[in-house]
Design a protein around this motif. Structure first.
Motif, PDB file in Angstrom:
ATOM      1  N   GLN A  90      -3.039  -9.084  10.406  1.00 33.34           N
ATOM      2  CA  GLN A  90      -3.266  -9.450  11.805  1.00 33.34           C
ATOM      3  C   GLN A  90      -4.319  -8.524  12.402  1.00 33.34           C
ATOM      4  OE1 GLN A  90      -1.886  -7.371  14.608  1.00 33.34           O
ATOM      5  NE2 GLN A  90      -3.113  -8.645  15.989  1.00 33.34           N
ATOM      6  N   VAL A  91      -5.294  -9.107  13.131  1.00 31.64           N
ATOM      7  CA  VAL A  91      -6.371  -8.353  13.777  1.00 31.64           C
ATOM      8  C   VAL A  91      -6.406  -8.740  15.247  1.00 31.64           C
ATOM      9  CG1 VAL A  91      -8.860  -7.925  13.866  1.00 31.64           C
ATOM     10  CG2 VAL A  91      -7.721  -8.236  11.645  1.00 31.64           C
ATOM     11  N   ASP A  92      -6.324  -7.744  16.137  1.00 35.09           N
ATOM     12  CA  ASP A  92      -6.369  -8.023  17.572  1.00 35.09           C
ATOM     13  C   ASP A  92      -7.735  -8.569  17.976  1.00 35.09           C
ATOM     14  OD1 ASP A  92      -3.771  -7.233  18.257  1.00 35.09           O
ATOM     15  OD2 ASP A  92      -4.349  -5.113  18.214  1.00 35.09           O
ATOM     16  N   PRO A  93      -7.758  -9.529  18.912  1.00 40.12           N
ATOM     17  CA  PRO A  93      -9.031 -10.150  19.334  1.00 40.12           C
ATOM     18  C   PRO A  93      -9.749  -9.323  20.390  1.00 40.12           C
ATOM     19  CG  PRO A  93      -7.192 -11.220  20.421  1.00 40.12           C
ATOM     20  CD  PRO A  93      -6.579 -10.198  19.518  1.00 40.12           C
ATOM     21  N   VAL A  94     -10.124  -8.106  20.035  1.00 42.25           N
ATOM     22  CA  VAL A  94     -10.730  -7.198  21.010  1.00 42.25           C
ATOM     23  C   VAL A  94     -12.202  -7.017  20.709  1.00 42.25           C
ATOM     24  CG1 VAL A  94      -8.573  -5.999  21.508  1.00 42.25           C
ATOM     25  CG2 VAL A  94     -10.002  -5.236  19.604  1.00 42.25           C
ATOM     26  N   ALA A  95     -12.918  -6.479  21.695  1.00 40.14           N
ATOM     27  CA  ALA A  95     -14.385  -6.417  21.615  1.00 40.14           C
ATOM     28  C   ALA A  95     -14.889  -5.453  20.569  1.00 40.14           C
ATOM     29  CB  ALA A  95     -14.943  -6.029  22.991  1.00 40.14           C
ATOM     30  N   ASP A  96     -14.103  -4.428  20.213  1.00 34.96           N
ATOM     31  CA  ASP A  96     -14.641  -3.429  19.290  1.00 34.96           C
ATOM     32  C   ASP A  96     -14.514  -3.838  17.820  1.00 34.96           C
ATOM     33  OD1 ASP A  96     -11.935  -3.183  19.104  1.00 34.96           O
ATOM     34  OD2 ASP A  96     -11.854  -1.020  19.445  1.00 34.96           O
ATOM     35  N   ILE A  97     -14.045  -5.043  17.560  1.00 37.35           N
ATOM     36  CA  ILE A  97     -14.045  -5.566  16.183  1.00 37.35           C
ATOM     37  C   ILE A  97     -15.457  -6.062  15.866  1.00 37.35           C
ATOM     38  CG2 ILE A  97     -13.106  -7.275  14.608  1.00 37.35           C
ATOM     39  CD1 ILE A  97     -11.111  -5.147  15.420  1.00 37.35           C
ATOM     40  N   THR A  98     -16.046  -5.518  14.830  1.00 38.27           N
ATOM     41  CA  THR A  98     -17.433  -5.867  14.481  1.00 38.27           C
ATOM     42  C   THR A  98     -17.471  -6.811  13.281  1.00 38.27           C
ATOM     43  OG1 THR A  98     -17.678  -4.011  12.945  1.00 38.27           O
ATOM     44  CG2 THR A  98     -18.203  -3.611  15.290  1.00 38.27           C
ATOM     45  N   LEU A  99     -18.611  -7.472  13.130  1.00 40.98           N
ATOM     46  CA  LEU A  99     -18.792  -8.340  11.963  1.00 40.98           C
ATOM     47  C   LEU A  99     -18.726  -7.528  10.680  1.00 40.98           C
ATOM     48  CD1 LEU A  99     -19.386 -11.079  10.711  1.00 40.98           C
ATOM     49  CD2 LEU A  99     -21.819 -10.692  11.106  1.00 40.98           C
ATOM     50  N   ASP A 100     -19.285  -6.330  10.676  1.00 42.78           N
ATOM     51  CA  ASP A 100     -19.235  -5.483   9.480  1.00 42.78           C
ATOM     52  C   ASP A 100     -17.798  -5.221   9.051  1.00 42.78           C
ATOM     53  OD1 ASP A 100     -21.945  -5.354   9.247  1.00 42.78           O
ATOM     54  OD2 ASP A 100     -22.149  -3.397  10.212  1.00 42.78           O
ATOM     55  N   SER A 101     -16.921  -4.959  10.023  1.00 51.11           N
ATOM     56  CA  SER A 101     -15.531  -4.683   9.667  1.00 51.11           C
ATOM     57  C   SER A 101     -14.837  -5.944   9.154  1.00 51.11           C
ATOM     58  CB  SER A 101     -14.780  -4.113  10.869  1.00 51.11           C
ATOM     59  OG  SER A 101     -14.682  -5.068  11.920  1.00 51.11           O
ATOM     60  N   LEU A 102     -15.205  -7.104   9.666  1.00 52.19           N
ATOM     61  CA  LEU A 102     -14.589  -8.349   9.207  1.00 52.19           C
ATOM     62  C   LEU A 102     -15.061  -8.752   7.810  1.00 52.19           C
ATOM     63  CD1 LEU A 102     -14.682 -10.480  12.485  1.00 52.19           C
ATOM     64  CD2 LEU A 102     -12.692  -9.405  11.426  1.00 52.19           C
ATOM     65  N   GLN A 103     -16.219  -8.247   7.394  1.00 54.22           N
ATOM     66  CA  GLN A 103     -16.729  -8.632   6.081  1.00 54.22           C
ATOM     67  C   GLN A 103     -15.958  -7.990   4.931  1.00 54.22           C
ATOM     68  OE1 GLN A 103     -20.955  -7.934   6.500  1.00 54.22           O
ATOM     69  NE2 GLN A 103     -21.326 -10.051   7.132  1.00 54.22           N
ATOM     70  N   TYR A 104     -15.032  -7.131   5.250  1.00 53.54           N
ATOM     71  CA  TYR A 104     -14.107  -6.614   4.226  1.00 53.54           C
ATOM     72  C   TYR A 104     -13.218  -7.739   3.704  1.00 53.54           C
ATOM     73  CZ  TYR A 104      -9.740  -4.546   2.547  1.00 53.54           C
ATOM     74  OH  TYR A 104      -8.624  -4.241   1.818  1.00 53.54           O
ATOM     75  N   TYR A 105     -12.956  -8.727   4.562  1.00 57.91           N
ATOM     76  CA  TYR A 105     -12.004  -9.793   4.236  1.00 57.91           C
ATOM     77  C   TYR A 105     -12.699 -10.948   3.508  1.00 57.91           C
ATOM     78  CZ  TYR A 105      -9.073  -7.254   7.544  1.00 57.91           C
ATOM     79  OH  TYR A 105      -8.366  -6.272   8.170  1.00 57.91           O
ATOM     80  N   ASP A 106     -11.869 -11.701   2.768  1.00 54.09           N
ATOM     81  CA  ASP A 106     -12.382 -12.891   2.090  1.00 54.09           C
ATOM     82  C   ASP A 106     -12.481 -14.075   3.037  1.00 54.09           C
ATOM     83  OD1 ASP A 106     -12.566 -11.787  -0.606  1.00 54.09           O
ATOM     84  OD2 ASP A 106     -10.382 -11.727  -0.544  1.00 54.09           O
ATOM     85  N   ALA A 107     -11.735 -14.039   4.122  1.00 60.69           N
ATOM     86  CA  ALA A 107     -11.786 -15.124   5.100  1.00 60.69           C
ATOM     87  C   ALA A 107     -11.238 -14.638   6.428  1.00 60.69           C
ATOM     88  CB  ALA A 107     -10.995 -16.337   4.620  1.00 60.69           C
ATOM     89  N   ILE A 108     -11.629 -15.335   7.512  1.00 60.65           N
ATOM     90  CA  ILE A 108     -11.142 -15.070   8.864  1.00 60.65           C
ATOM     91  C   ILE A 108     -10.440 -16.324   9.354  1.00 60.65           C
ATOM     92  CG2 ILE A 108     -11.808 -14.531  11.241  1.00 60.65           C
ATOM     93  CD1 ILE A 108     -14.397 -13.300  10.036  1.00 60.65           C
ATOM     94  N   VAL A 109      -9.265 -16.161   9.931  1.00 59.66           N
ATOM     95  CA  VAL A 109      -8.563 -17.270  10.562  1.00 59.66           C
ATOM     96  C   VAL A 109      -8.473 -16.985  12.060  1.00 59.66           C
ATOM     97  CG1 VAL A 109      -6.408 -18.583  10.716  1.00 59.66           C
ATOM     98  CG2 VAL A 109      -7.225 -17.769   8.482  1.00 59.66           C
ATOM     99  N   VAL A 110      -8.903 -17.941  12.878  1.00 62.14           N
ATOM    100  CA  VAL A 110      -8.852 -17.809  14.342  1.00 62.14           C
ATOM    101  C   VAL A 110      -7.652 -18.611  14.833  1.00 62.14           C
ATOM    102  CG1 VAL A 110     -10.093 -18.095  16.516  1.00 62.14           C
ATOM    103  CG2 VAL A 110     -11.358 -17.626  14.390  1.00 62.14           C
ATOM    104  N   ALA A 111      -6.671 -17.881  15.411  1.00 59.92           N
ATOM    105  CA  ALA A 111      -5.438 -18.519  15.874  1.00 59.92           C
ATOM    106  C   ALA A 111      -5.678 -19.308  17.159  1.00 59.92           C
ATOM    107  CB  ALA A 111      -4.366 -17.463  16.089  1.00 59.92           C
ATOM    108  N   PRO A 112      -4.853 -20.319  17.422  1.00 57.37           N
ATOM    109  CA  PRO A 112      -4.993 -21.088  18.664  1.00 57.37           C
ATOM    110  C   PRO A 112      -4.751 -20.256  19.921  1.00 57.37           C
ATOM    111  CG  PRO A 112      -3.609 -22.254  17.083  1.00 57.37           C
ATOM    112  CD  PRO A 112      -3.809 -20.882  16.543  1.00 57.37           C
ATOM    113  N   SER A 113      -4.051 -19.116  19.790  1.00 53.68           N
ATOM    114  CA  SER A 113      -3.681 -18.313  20.958  1.00 53.68           C
ATOM    115  C   SER A 113      -4.818 -17.446  21.477  1.00 53.68           C
ATOM    116  CB  SER A 113      -2.487 -17.419  20.608  1.00 53.68           C
ATOM    117  OG  SER A 113      -2.831 -16.552  19.529  1.00 53.68           O
ATOM    118  N   VAL A 114      -5.935 -17.321  20.719  1.00 53.38           N
ATOM    119  CA  VAL A 114      -7.038 -16.451  21.156  1.00 53.38           C
ATOM    120  C   VAL A 114      -7.721 -17.071  22.370  1.00 53.38           C
ATOM    121  CG1 VAL A 114      -9.235 -15.384  20.507  1.00 53.38           C
ATOM    122  CG2 VAL A 114      -7.406 -15.588  18.815  1.00 53.38           C
TER     123      VAL A 114
END
Length: 855
Positions: A225-249
């Protein structure tokens, strides 16, 4: 990922599986690799060669080529380029003494290489291991004989090796295609690792989030789980194989701009229709539908595995699906399902870092069909995660120019065919706000063109630039012909000062493939069309001049352009199965009686001769009779009036070799030695190579007619030299009885390896004669492409130099067949460049002869 210094992390390199789409994209984007092979139907590059000296692990576009990872190439044997050829199923090591190493092998481990010679006739190309290895199985001395095709070679690390060692394998000679390298039994089957997935949602909501709950329990998925906050960068997300955007964001959450930037650069599964308006990529569309409709063409999509979609797919048990309308960015996407008029599921960039939308809202997850939700979610996450690719640059544009008279046409391309190209002509750096390239453009003033390429999911390319110059065109050469009694002298001149003139007897406009004019040209054997152009520094190459050169002594009574018979080494006739008599090989190199010569002489003494030895003593020399059983003959598959014959000398059918309609000028290839060797046409495909013989015995090989032909006639040959220097000595001979042969001329041969020469000799006797080309002496590897026997027949008697040999004869309307000839009477399969003579045969027996010029 870092590897331990003594880890043997890989044991199989199987190039027969080809190269991944990612590797191909990197090769296309890297100027250090250039196209070496293209698909004839699609134009797609399928083979590459290096354009720079490279060693170590080979890289493309800054990334190690995955299919070669773990193989380290040394600098030994490397030249500036052309060392490696990455073909669809092999890697070629092209230079002799090249070497590569495999890391950390222990005593007793085996290395197996499956490879073949890149030359189907070469017998000296192979591999050898270093001192730590012992060659234990495969063809003798690690040599891969060309005719044998794929060979399997096995080495073993010596038993006295104490520690693990890097082993090295090198080439004795270059030009070897490696299909696979395997250590011991190779790698174990791949076990797919769990996909690391970032689930974007507030921590406070996930306990009730059905999608999160189901994905947490999905095999092969490692969810974070990753919080939908502004300090999350694309570089940090590229560690993952995929990103899922929940309906609650929320649409205004701090992470929303980052998620937008992730599209096409990181696999994304989005279940939140509100994002579309926030990104400017579309709008949510509410519907009353609870099921989606899947188009027939999408039924096999991996998303729908293990789901019954024949009557629609019920995503919800209550409420309505919220789909989307697609804006410009997604407008061309694949629509996988619809809900009423709304797009319910769509996919962007299917091949790499794909984006997938599933239509679930927070309320929709609560009302989701519990039988379908876990299946479609698991399919979706695994599907997008498999498309994760490293982010690489778009292939840099290639700018080319075509100089014309006082204007230059510029063409820009890139290896990424869907990329957008932007350019400037004022030397400024191009951006996406610069002019979009759509088609070639013409400039009339000197400038510098700069260009970049962009493509969704790729980094912007490097800038390419090219200086554009504007030049005048050199004057077209003037052709002057002086006709003498038995020859014509051609003089070429150009009005442009300092210009060099090049000429040929076919439509050639590349100076590297034409003959440089240095003095007047004297022609006497055959009339011909001559072509000439001029080049001069600072000028555009001139236009192409042409004229017909007639010979006064050659007229309708004397010219010989009718084909009585023609030998050519075509596969249909001469790929003969003679295995019961030792024949072996394949179409590219068939040894008609095997690779070894046999004895010409018998053991029966013919006579003796007494001579003095060096000490002055009498010594007896024995002379043996020829062995009648030594004579061997090859007949074609279908009788065509020719045979191959030998009494000890090897003959090889190299039936796929193709000569080029160009002058060699020192380049490597099967070229004409001089422009005059192209008069009347070029050799047909395939040749018969005159090989070796037993030491001390005579050459005996010949190619002969099985019928006699009425003289006078001319014999024309096209013969290449398989050696470099010291050509074979071939004679053209005739015989009234097939036993006693008289020479009517010697075959001209080039001294440069692979080059061919044309010879024309006359038989001005009376009577009927067999014809043969026979090796008298010299060296091996004379390569005979064609023999023509030409006389003054029906077509010759229509020859009129003033109309280039054509008299038209009317015929009926019903055409039976066409026959195509060069202007010198050489029979052609299809129209060739230059003048073609077409004889049209009509049903009433009349013949119409016409001239066709092909530019």
């Amino acid at each position: 990922m870092a590897l331990s210094a003594d880890a043997q992390f890989r044991k199989t390199w199987d190039f027969s599986k080809g190269y991944s789409a990612e590797t191909k994209a990197n090769l296309n984007a890297d100027p250090n690799w250039v196209s070496n092979r293209t698909d004839a139907n699609t134009g797609e590059t399928t083979g590459w060669k290096d354009n720079a000296k490279m060693s170590g692990e080979l890289m493309a576009n800054g990334v190690v080529i995955e299919e070669l990872r773990g193989i380290n190439f040394s600098t030994s044997g490397l030249q500036n380029n052309g060392n490696y050829l990455l073909d669809p199923t092999t890697i070629r090591v092209a230079r002799k003494k090249m070497a590569f190493s495999l890391p950390k092998l222990a005593a007793g481990q085996k290395v197996t290489i499956v490879a073949k010679s890149a030359n189907g006739t070469a017998t000296d190309r192979g591999f050898k291991g270093n001192d730590n290895m012992e060659y234990i199985d495969g063809p003798a001395n690690g040599i891969c004989p060309g005719p044998d095709g794929l060979c399997t070679l096995v080495w073993q690390v010596k038993a006295d090796v104490v520690d693990s060692v890097d082993i090295t394998i090198s080439t004795d000679m270059g030009g070897l295609d490696i299909q696979s390298i395997v250590i011991d039994d190779g790698d174990a089957p791949d076990v797919e690792k769990a996909k690391k997935v970032a689930y974007i949602a507030d921590a406070a909501t996930i306990d009730a989030d059905m999608a999160y709950i189901f994905l947490s329990a999905t095999d092969g998925v490692e969810l974070t789980q990753v919080d939908p906050v502004a300090d999350i960068t694309l570089d940090s997300l590229q560690y993952y194989d995929a990103i899922v955007v929940a309906p609650s964001v929320a649409a205004n959450a701090g992470i929303v701009p980052t998620l937008k930037s992730a599209i096409a650069y990181e696999p994304v599964l989005n279940m939140n229709a509100a994002m579309y308006e926030a990104w400017g990529y579309g709008k949510p569309v509410a519907t009353s539908e609870m099921s989606v409709t899947v188009p027939t063409e999408m039924a096999d999509n991996a998303l729908f595995a293990d789901l019954d979609i024949t009557s629609g797919l019920e995503l919800l048990t209550d409420g309505g699906i919220t789909g989307v309308s697609l804006g410009e960015y997604f407008a061309n996407d694949a629509v996988l399902a619809t809900a009423g008029e709304a797009v319910a599921i769509h996919q962007h960039n299917a091949a790499r870092n794909t984006y997938l939308f599933l239509p679930y809202t927070e309320e929709g997850l609560t009302a989701a069909n519990q039988d379908i939700l876990p299946v479609i979610l698991g399919n979706a996450v695994k599907m997008v995660a498999k498309t994760k690719k490293d982010i690489v640059a778009t292939g840099a544009p290639v700018i080319t120019k075509e100089n014309k008279d006082r204007e230059t046409t510029v063409t820009i391309s890139t290896t990424n065919t869907d990329a957008s190209i932007y350019y400037t002509t004022d030397s400024s750096e191009p951006t996406t706000a610069s002019t979009l390239y759509t088609e070639p453009f013409t400039l009339t003033e000197a400038c510098t063109v700069k260009a970049i390429a962009t493509l969704d999911g790729y980094l912007q390319s490097n800038t390419t630039s090219l200086d554009i110059d504007i030049m005048s065109q050199a004057a077209t050469p003037a052709i002057s012909i002086e006709k003498n009694a038995d020859n014509s002298v051609v003089t070429l001149t150009c009005a442009t000062e300092g210009a060099e003139i090049y000429y040929s007897y076919g439509v050639v406009t590349d100076k590297a493939k034409a003959q440089k004019y240095v003095e007047p040209i004297t022609l006497k054997a055959e009339p011909t069309e001559i072509y000439a152009f001029a080049v001069a520094e600072g000028y555009v190459q001139s236009g192409l001049a042409s004229d017909y050169v007639a010979i006064n002594s050659l007229n309708a009574q004397t010219i010989r352009i009718d084909t009585l018979t023609h030998f050519d080494a075509n596969s249909a006739d001469w790929f003969v199965d003679n295995s019961e008599n030792g024949g072996t090989g394949k179409e590219s190199a068939y040894y008609y009686w095997g690779k070894n010569a046999w004895k010409y002489y018998s053991d029966e003494v013919d006579h003796t001769e007494t001579v003095k030895d060096s000490q002055g003593n009498d010594s007896i020399v024995y002379y043996y009779k020829p062995d009648p059983a030594a004579v061997r003959v090859i007949n074609p598959n279908t009788p065509n009036g020719w045979i191959l014959k030998s009494a000890g000398q090897v003959l090889t059918g190299e039936l796929t070799l193709t000569a080029e309609a160009a002058v060699g000028n020192g380049a490597t290839g099967r070229f004409a030695e001089t422009a005059e060797d192209m008069i009347g046409g070029t050799p047909t495909t395939g040749c018969i190579t005159f090989g070796g013989k037993t030491s001390g015995e005579p050459y005996t090989a010949s190619i002969e007619t099985t019928e006699k032909y009425a003289a006078p006639f001319d014999v024309v040959t096209y013969v290449g030299n398989g050696n470099n220097g010291n050509p074979g000595n071939l004679e053209i001979q005739v015989s009234a009885d097939g036993e006693a042969w008289d020479s009517i001329g010697t075959v001209s041969m080039a001294s440069t390896q692979r080059y061919y020469k044309k010879t024309r000799v006359s038989c001005d006797k009376t009577g009927e004669y067999f014809v043969r080309v026979w090796q008298k002496s010299g060296s091996t590897k004379a390569q005979l492409y064609d023999i023509y026997v030409l006389n003054n027949g029906e077509n010759s008697k229509k020859y009129d130099a003033s109309t280039v040999g054509i008299d038209n004869v009317g015929g009926s309307d019903e055409l039976v067949r066409d026959e195509i000839f060069s202007v010198n009477g050489v029979r052609l399969n299809t129209l060739g460049k230059g003048i073609n003579i077409i004889r049209k045969h009509y049903a009433d027996g009349t013949v119409k002869t016409v001239k066709v010029m092909v530019k």
